[in-house]
Scaffold this motif. Structure first.
Motif, PDB file in Angstrom:
ATOM      1  N   ALA A  33       5.772   1.554  -5.365  1.00 41.07           N
ATOM      2  CA  ALA A  33       4.544   1.705  -6.168  1.00 41.07           C
ATOM      3  C   ALA A  33       3.326   0.997  -5.794  1.00 41.07           C
ATOM      4  O   ALA A  33       2.224   1.620  -5.776  1.00 41.07           O
ATOM      5  CB  ALA A  33       4.993   1.601  -7.910  1.00 41.07           C
ATOM      6  N   TYR A  34       3.461  -0.416  -5.461  1.00 40.51           N
ATOM      7  CA  TYR A  34       2.246  -1.128  -5.208  1.00 40.51           C
ATOM      8  C   TYR A  34       1.505  -0.805  -3.963  1.00 40.51           C
ATOM      9  O   TYR A  34       0.431  -0.667  -3.740  1.00 40.51           O
ATOM     10  CB  TYR A  34       2.514  -2.701  -5.365  1.00 40.51           C
ATOM     11  CG  TYR A  34       1.148  -3.376  -5.460  1.00 40.51           C
ATOM     12  CD1 TYR A  34       0.681  -3.815  -6.618  1.00 40.51           C
ATOM     13  CD2 TYR A  34       0.768  -4.010  -4.401  1.00 40.51           C
ATOM     14  CE1 TYR A  34      -0.355  -4.505  -6.818  1.00 40.51           C
ATOM     15  CE2 TYR A  34      -0.479  -4.650  -4.464  1.00 40.51           C
ATOM     16  CZ  TYR A  34      -0.900  -5.111  -5.558  1.00 40.51           C
ATOM     17  OH  TYR A  34      -2.167  -5.753  -5.874  1.00 40.51           O
ATOM     18  N   ALA A  35       2.932  -0.092  -2.815  1.00 39.17           N
ATOM     19  CA  ALA A  35       2.074   0.005  -1.354  1.00 39.17           C
ATOM     20  C   ALA A  35       1.870   1.527  -1.332  1.00 39.17           C
ATOM     21  O   ALA A  35       1.162   1.962  -0.379  1.00 39.17           O
ATOM     22  CB  ALA A  35       3.307  -0.342  -0.647  1.00 39.17           C
ATOM     23  N   SER A  36       2.179   2.228  -2.489  1.00 39.52           N
ATOM     24  CA  SER A  36       2.135   3.994  -2.387  1.00 39.52           C
ATOM     25  C   SER A  36       0.539   4.034  -2.103  1.00 39.52           C
ATOM     26  O   SER A  36      -0.414   3.444  -2.541  1.00 39.52           O
ATOM     27  CB  SER A  36       2.436   4.581  -3.586  1.00 39.52           C
ATOM     28  OG  SER A  36       2.118   5.630  -3.835  1.00 39.52           O
ATOM     29  N   ILE A  37       0.485   5.325  -1.352  1.00 40.94           N
ATOM     30  CA  ILE A  37      -0.863   6.006  -1.134  1.00 40.94           C
ATOM     31  C   ILE A  37      -1.477   6.210  -2.385  1.00 40.94           C
ATOM     32  O   ILE A  37      -2.767   6.418  -2.428  1.00 40.94           O
ATOM     33  CB  ILE A  37      -0.843   7.048  -0.216  1.00 40.94           C
ATOM     34  CG1 ILE A  37      -0.101   8.181  -0.673  1.00 40.94           C
ATOM     35  CG2 ILE A  37      -0.594   6.645   1.319  1.00 40.94           C
ATOM     36  CD1 ILE A  37      -0.141   9.275   0.053  1.00 40.94           C
TER      37      ILE A  37
END
Length: 352
Positions: A150-154
């Motif tokens: 979720a933190y790395a998601s676009i």
């Protein structure tokens, strides 16, 4: 009470449950259990309220998760849906997702629509005290994967970032004790319940990435527990995402330049991990995740879980294609090539 939910819930069991509901038309549906029970409950809820709905249409993949051409039926007109988790991992109690398996084809369908969001969730660690060790570790690392993806998601935002970071920190701090001491450390159990729910809220709004795409297919083809599949793959996927010059960017990124490496460094810093450079911090973070996995008894490779090599290689190309086509791939910060997915699977199988 309906008890016939398998670890990977099938469409047949959901249809059986919905038929049982139609016999007495309940006003409230309570899904009590792990992710499988809650996911199956959501599908039963849909089939009970809308027997006319076409499952294949609901399971349709779409490129941008926020703009779909299929309108999901309106839920909650007949029954109020309550989700009560008994494991601290999937976060299904606060997400608009349900993963269901077509028992005829073995295909796993992740359904995604905010109509599937439970009306109420009750996070009560008393229901989680006696989780077995294997479930504690698999579901704990699953929650960590939710937070990291979720933190790395676009589609990550300030709102999802806070939830994801706090979930990660809780997991690093409390998962070892929850695993080792179980019900003897109720505080650790409670903190893991919070972490799982916060990670669920984070990915309910920011969505996931390619680690989940790969893990869904490992579960469908080789019946590896979902949390275990994520655990084996997550550090490979992080390395793949952290490339500062990726071959392809994420589909609809909300930022100008690739920044996955910097995002992972922010996660590491929040969890108390620092290095002299971003690259060093990232490597230390990877080591910390591997150390946590080892501490809670996660084996290193797919082969270690007894998956037959010939069967794995025979199905590899089909699995790669299905993972590429998975609904979770679109939100990944780096868009994968099929050859890159294959490479990650082989690395995860052999540990190289």
């Amino acid at each position: 009470c309906f008890y016939h939910v398998q670890p990977d819930p099938t469409l047949a069991s959901a249809e059986e449950g919905a038929a049982a509901m139609r016999m007495f038309e309940p006003d409230v549906i309570i899904a009590l259990g792990g992710g499988s029970a809650m996911d199956a409950g959501k599908i039963m809820w849909v089939l009970y309220e809308h027997p006319e709905a076409n499952f294949q249409d609901m399971a349709m993949r779409f490129m941008d998760i926020r703009k779909r051409i299929y309108t999901f039926p309106t839920m909650g007109e007949k029954a109020y849906f309550v989700a009560i988790p008994t494991s601290s991992g999937t976060g299904s109690e606060v997400t608009p997702f349900a993963v269901i398996t077509d028992e005829k084809t073995g295909q796993k369908y992740p359904l995604a629509d905010y109509q599937l969001l439970p009306n109420m969730s009750i996070i009560d660690a008393d229901n989680m005290m006696n989780q077995p060790k294997g479930l504690t570790s698999a579901s704990g690392i699953d929650a960590l994967t939710h937070a990291l993806e979720a933190y790395a998601s676009i589609m990550a935002t300030d709102y999802t970032d806070g939830l994801a970071l706090k979930a990660m920190k809780n997991i690093f701090t409390y998962l070892p004790s929850a695993y080792e001491n179980g019900a003897n450390d109720p505080y650790a159990r409670e903190k893991m319940a919070d972490a799982s729910c916060m990670a669920g809220m984070a990915f309910a709004n920011a969505f996931l990435g390619v680690c989940h795409s790969l893990a869904h297919k490992l579960g469908a083809y080789h019946h590896l527990p979902h949390g275990v599949a994520n655990a084996i793959l997550i550090t490979s996927v992080m390395r793949f995402n952290a490339d500062p010059v990726p071959a392809k960017m994420g589909t609809f990124s909300q930022y100008q330049y690739p920044h996955a490496l910097e995002r992972y460094v922010e996660c590491a810093n929040f969890c108390g991990i620092f290095g002299k450079t971003n690259e060093e911090t990232f490597e230390k973070f990877i080591d910390a995740i591997e150390e946590l996995k080892a501490r809670v008894g996660i084996k290193k490779t797919i082969a270690d879980y007894g998956v037959d090599e010939k069967y794995f290689l025979d199905n590899l190309d089909k699995m790669v294609e299905d993972a590429f086509d998975d609904q979770c791939t679109g939100a990944n910060p780096r868009y994968p090539l099929m050859s890159e997915i294959k490479e990650m699977y082989l690395k995860a199988y052999y540990g190289k």
